[in-house]
Design an enzyme around this catalytic site. Structure first.
Site, short mmCIF file in Angstrom:
data_model
loop_
_atom_site.label_atom_id
_atom_site.label_comp_id
_atom_site.label_asym_id
_atom_site.label_seq_id
_atom_site.Cartn_x
_atom_site.Cartn_y
_atom_site.Cartn_z
N ASP A 276 5.28 0.71 51.53
CA ASP A 276 4.87 1.85 50.82
C ASP A 276 5.21 3.14 51.41
OD1 ASP A 276 2.92 0.40 48.97
OD2 ASP A 276 1.72 -0.38 50.53
N ARG B 166 -2.74 -3.09 56.38
CA ARG B 166 -3.28 -1.86 56.55
C ARG B 166 -4.97 -2.13 56.47
NH1 ARG B 166 -0.30 1.88 52.71
NH2 ARG B 166 -2.01 3.28 53.34
N ARG C 77 8.70 -4.67 49.50
CA ARG C 77 8.56 -3.38 49.26
C ARG C 77 7.82 -2.83 50.50
NH1 ARG C 77 4.92 -2.81 43.67
NH2 ARG C 77 6.28 -4.25 42.57
#
Lengths: 249, 249
Positions: free
Chosen positions: A52, A197, A50
């Site tokens: 985000d 991140r 995935r």
């Protein structure tokens, strides 16, 4: 049924992320709906992983199966003619029916971009911004702490399934001063949720001398999901490449 | 009442253009509403000129009057803290109350960007795209036709008020091959509605050898509002600079 491997780029600004979910517009949904328009039946796609909400991709990969008799070039053309312009198919390849975009991914590269030009409206969706001047040499020194094989529990979502393995290997973590940005380059065998991140914002704090290399070493060694309060904004993050086994580079 | 000159950048992607109008969200409206929040009374602003829907600005200029006692730096800070991030104030200056952002503008620079990379989703809002390889040397040869003082009736909106003067001077029209784009640089004393976009698309057609220099000379000489069918897309256009009289450069 023939299986296809698809490499694509997207500007994630207008999407709630890759994965299909309630109440948000996802990239997966956009592509599945487009494939359904082409083949006239529901199609499921499987990505390398995935991304985000707001995260971009230069070369995300997914696979799908279809009996529709189209050449790779015509799949690409049909998809690009129907998809929104912020999702662009780069390549369609026919692969073995044992290929799996997620399970066969052997490594990934993510880049994180930070600009000091807080008054540039054109960077808004595409870079993190920080008014502070970043000490790039010190950021690199701190980045080296993460290189190698580590338990990254301290640098992932506290909601991550506790049964999921947290040990990952980072082969490369480079901090590069470019004309319009500071670029962080992450290469590794896989990344946990929010890991890029959280490490990025930790390095930004180090670049502002708000964290030391010793602080960061302690955070990593703590293997404690509550120890890192930092997470860089989504819009600075790019999935740059997915590597597969037996792939010529 | 003190008068302020404001220089700003904006990403025009999300707006129906500079000018306030019914049924669309404009940059002018966004700024006037923000000023009203700061000074607690309606404020009118006056720009150097309009930009169309989707057109960007690196340095648009407007002026406004206010008795509110704020330093230039605090005006800038207050506006940037309340404005959406795709509009960024670069500079606020105190000017004489005879200054007028439109009437005192002595010249402007517009840049037009074209990419050959049609599969790059990140250029979507920021460049025109053309699959063809553009002959930049020939585009420059054709661009030279426009340099100088001409009646640009053939290269403006057919709906332009017939009483408006069509004679403008282009000082510079440069066609430059850059790494990710072909850049057209327009400098002149003023530009009519759609003039930069119509000339840009005309030059793109020349770059694809669909128009010759002789065709373009005839179009310009025709001074006929129906002769040019070309208009480049808005998202490739940037207002780069507004020059004022007595300005040191």
């Amino acid at each position: 049924m023939p299986r296809y491997k698809v490499t694509l780029s997207y500007d994630g600004s207008n999407y709630g992320g890759w994965q299909k979910q309630m109440n948000t517009h996802s990239i997966q949904e956009e592509i599945e709906r487009t494939l359904e328009r082409i083949v006239k039946e529901p199609v499921s796609i499987h990505a390398s992983g995935r991304t985000d909400a707001g995260v971009h991709a230069l070369a995300q990969v997914f696979h799908f199966d279809s009996n529709k008799n189209l050449s790779n070039e015509n799949w690409k053309r049909a998809l690009n003619s129907l998809l929104p312009k912020d999702i662009r198919i780069q390549q369609v390849e026919t692969v073995s029916d044992t290929f799996h975009a997620r399970f066969d991914a052997a490594g990934k590269r993510y880049d994180y971009l930070i600009s000091e030009d807080v008054l540039n409206p054109f960077y808004e969706r595409y870079m993190a911004k920080d008014r502070a001047h970043l000490d790039v040499a010190y950021m690199q020194e701190c980045a080296n702490v993460f290189i190698g094989t580590h338990d990254f529990t301290s640098f992932t979502s506290s909601k991550l399934d506790p049964r999921k393995p947290r040990i990952k290997t980072i082969h490369r973590l480079e901090v590069r001063k470019e004309k319009h940005a500071v670029r962080l380059i992450f290469e590794g065998n896989g990344f946990l949720r929010y890991m890029v991140r959280m490490i990025s914002q930790t390095l930004i704090e180090a670049g502002k001398h708000k964290l030391t290399k010793e602080d960061i070493m302690q955070m990593l060694e703590a293997k404690d999901k509550h120890v890192c309060r930092y997470k860089a904004d989504a819009q600075g993050l790019y999935l740059v490449k997915v590597n597969y086994k037996n792939q010529e580079e």
